[in-house]
Design an enzyme around this catalytic site. Sequence first.
Site, PDB file in Angstrom:
ATOM      1  CG  HIS A 289      30.211   2.938  20.780  1.00 47.47           C
ATOM      2  ND1 HIS A 289      30.943   1.947  20.176  1.00 47.47           N
ATOM      3  CD2 HIS A 289      29.238   2.302  21.488  1.00 47.47           C
ATOM      4  CE1 HIS A 289      30.450   0.769  20.512  1.00 47.47           C
ATOM      5  NE2 HIS A 289      29.411   0.961  21.298  1.00 47.47           N
ATOM      6  CB  SER A 290      27.220   1.845  18.568  1.00 48.85           C
ATOM      7  OG  SER A 290      26.151   1.015  18.173  1.00 48.85           O
ATOM      8  CE1 TYR A 291      20.280   4.289  15.236  1.00 52.87           C
ATOM      9  CE2 TYR A 291      20.498   6.539  16.027  1.00 52.87           C
ATOM     10  CZ  TYR A 291      19.837   5.601  15.265  1.00 52.87           C
ATOM     11  OH  TYR A 291      18.736   5.964  14.527  1.00 52.87           O
TER      12      TYR A 291
END
Length: 400
Positions: A289-291
Amino acid sequence: MPIRASIFLFCLVRITMAQLLAQEEKEKTTALKDLLSRIDLDELMKKDEPPLNFPETLDGFELAFNEHGQLRHIHTGEPFVFNYKEDLHRWNQKRYEALGEIITKYVYELLENDCNLKKEILPVDSTVDEPKSFIYMSEDALTNPEKIMVLIQGSGVVRAGQWARRLIINEDLNSGTQIPFINRAKEEGYGVIVLNPNENSLEVEKVPDSAKKPSPDASDEPAEKRERKEERENKKKKDFYEKYRNPQKEREMEHIPIRENSTPEEHTLYVWDHFISKSLAKNIFIVAHSYGGLSFVNLMIQREAEVKNHVRAVAMTDSVHNVWHQEANKSIRDWLREHCCNWVSSPEPLDTLVDPMLNDCPRVSAGKQPHMHHKLHFASFTLYSLVTKSIFRAKVSNPA
């Protein structure tokens, strides 16, 4: 003649008074500007705030998770209230952060007791005294011959087992933790490895450096006299400030980096080298997720051949990776297009292709999920929708 002299004297007095008044006004303006420059509005807001002493347990907060995994007040059944004290944002934020630390420990307990995951200390060769981090793994994570699933969270305050602290507190455990993913993966026969990319340093109270001494004064003023003068000046400053603020002093902290795990990228690479790559599983699947997506792309740049040989599919959600800024080569970009899928926030129906012009892994809509205002959509995604579609994509691209 006397009349003219009187008039002259009268005018002279008026001019002198006007000059004095102007000088006094100028001095007042200068003093006011100096006063305003000295007042820290943030510090002013701290005046008369309650002590920054908060409970260390959910019971102390009079909160508990109900049967639906929702955080509720044990007496009223109401959700957590951020603005517990009106007009004291700093105090409310500190209270929220204190609750967040309790939530982190609570999720760790769930991972160990409910999900039956075990903690692995990092670095693997750490000494007793050095800062340490850890990850969580299922018992069969390194011995499962078929498949393992690796979970990589985004950046920020979240720790192992969490997607979003805000969702845990304001929605429920299923929305904000990785537990539904872990349970589903185990049901489907996966080994599980849960990364902890934001545990990068040990926070300790900063010790004043007594070795630092004031630099020698260029004047010939005796040191004793200079110290008395500085003491008087400091007292005047303290008296001045106390008229306008009464801040609570916070401990000054420093961070000691954890060896080879001082950034999310370092951590992901370290866990790959010491755990994931040593697994017997023929197939490795990753949810990032995300980073976490950026950390995976960095891992691939560092370990391209190994990743291509072991990872079958990657399911990303709102990944912030950038193959051009991260300087991923063409072979990596080609692999990402074939083996990855990035579900992103979008008003389009679920799985609708978005941003088709971007030449890296396909981006598809996460659909109109109930938590879209948080830019997260784990609550209504199942492990099936995130991973099996990527697996299917991988099988189509690599039928062998």
